[in-house]
Design an enzyme around this catalytic site. Sequence first.
Site, PDB file in Angstrom:
ATOM      1  CB  SER A   1     109.955  21.492  11.848  1.00 48.15           C
ATOM      2  OG  SER A   1     110.388  20.385  12.808  1.00 48.15           O
TER       3      SER A   1
ATOM      4  CE1 TYR B   1     107.709  17.136  17.190  1.00 51.32           C
ATOM      5  CE2 TYR B   1     109.476  17.960  15.794  1.00 51.32           C
ATOM      6  CZ  TYR B   1     108.206  17.285  15.946  1.00 51.32           C
ATOM      7  OH  TYR B   1     107.894  16.910  14.820  1.00 51.32           O
TER       8      TYR B   1
ATOM      9  CB  THR C   1     104.205  19.214  18.040  1.00 50.89           C
ATOM     10  OG1 THR C   1     104.196  19.998  16.915  1.00 50.89           O
ATOM     11  CG2 THR C   1     103.962  17.852  17.828  1.00 50.89           C
TER      12      THR C   1
ATOM     13  CE  LYS D   1     101.101  19.580  13.443  1.00 49.25           C
ATOM     14  NZ  LYS D   1     101.730  18.307  13.554  1.00 49.25           N
TER      15      LYS D   1
ATOM     16  CG  HIS E   1     103.196  13.718  13.918  1.00 51.97           C
ATOM     17  ND1 HIS E   1     103.629  14.828  14.867  1.00 51.97           N
ATOM     18  CD2 HIS E   1     104.335  13.453  13.388  1.00 51.97           C
ATOM     19  CE1 HIS E   1     105.068  15.276  14.660  1.00 51.97           C
ATOM     20  NE2 HIS E   1     105.058  14.671  13.894  1.00 51.97           N
TER      21      HIS E   1
END
Length: 390
Positions: free
Chosen positions: A130, A152, A178, A263, A287
């Site tokens: 992440s 992100y 994402t 995603k 999510h």
Amino acid sequence: MTNFAGYQNEIYLAGLGGRIPDLPITAAGLAERAQAELSAEAFAYIAGSAGAERTAAANLAAFDRYRLLPRPLRGTTGAAARDLSVEVLGTRLAAPVLTAPIGVLELVHERGEVVVAQVTAELGIGTVLSTAASTPIEEVGAAADAWWYQLYWPNNDEVARSLVQRAQAAGAQAIVVTVDTPALGWRPRDLELAHLPFLRGQGLANYLSDPAFRATLPVPPEESDDAARAAILAWVGMFGNHALRPADLQRLREWTDLPIAVKGIVVADDARAVVDAGADGVIVSNHGGRQLDGAVAALDQLGPVVDAVGDRAEVLFDSGVRGGSDVVVALALGAKAVLYGRPWVYALGLGGAAGVRQALRALLGELDVAIGFCGFARADAVDRSAILLP
């Protein structure tokens, strides 16, 4: 070829010596133990979903609408007859499983991302790091084997490019963008505790170690408490990109030659749009129910997305996987692999590396057994003939 199903034999043989597993085997059991033993803040952050948590519940309920079709006479019930290995987005995996990108693992373990990287490398499966990790990209990359970087995308392209290029330099094999988190969902469990870890400087390791992000700061964050607070506020102003559109993938392609997966897609038209824009993969996901209460279950949209994309891109799945049989359902509906989330995070907090290893081996063991009972010798051969459609 790995005999994941053999894990049950290890457990039973250890039982002859009076030893039982340290942690629960089921995902539900791990959640129950975690609620009792982890801090209230950590459990709420991991377990919590948006609003009344109807989307999270729908993700689980969706699997209940499918039934697997056992085919025991095909000679595949013996573990030696099966090969779970797959290739997804150019990455070879011993089974069609990657750990989902979950941030702020320091809530449950000081070196969480490194531990997960080491265990997944040992098992031969993948891990997705992440952006909101508690350990910098380079440290995780040094410990990992088959790993992807989840972006992100901030509203500062220089920082976004820096993060992506750091990941590629550190050995990432794909970039996962994402798109379902341009802002945080409404999460009552966290709100009731007034707990957002990022405001405490947690989960910001990749930003605080990034030269492009640091270049936006007037003073290095290490210099004082005020400088650290200023860095956190800079992150607050940068997180979330409300302007992101499919066409922006063309810019990402200029930054990296790695495969790109998007995603957070649950609508067929959106899947077609990102593939048209150059995505190599689509990850059907809501999510884990953390963003929009009352949203459609991710599994219900997997088949339509697979049909819409066809052979132009690879489709993966996450949101609601809790056992090996769930993985078979996702594969039958067209997913090339799944991303597995919450249960191993509970196990990480409860038992460190040993906990993660047990949680993942349990998932893989059940998956191995289930594929065999459904009559398939290879994971990449599973198709819709394995399930009774609702």
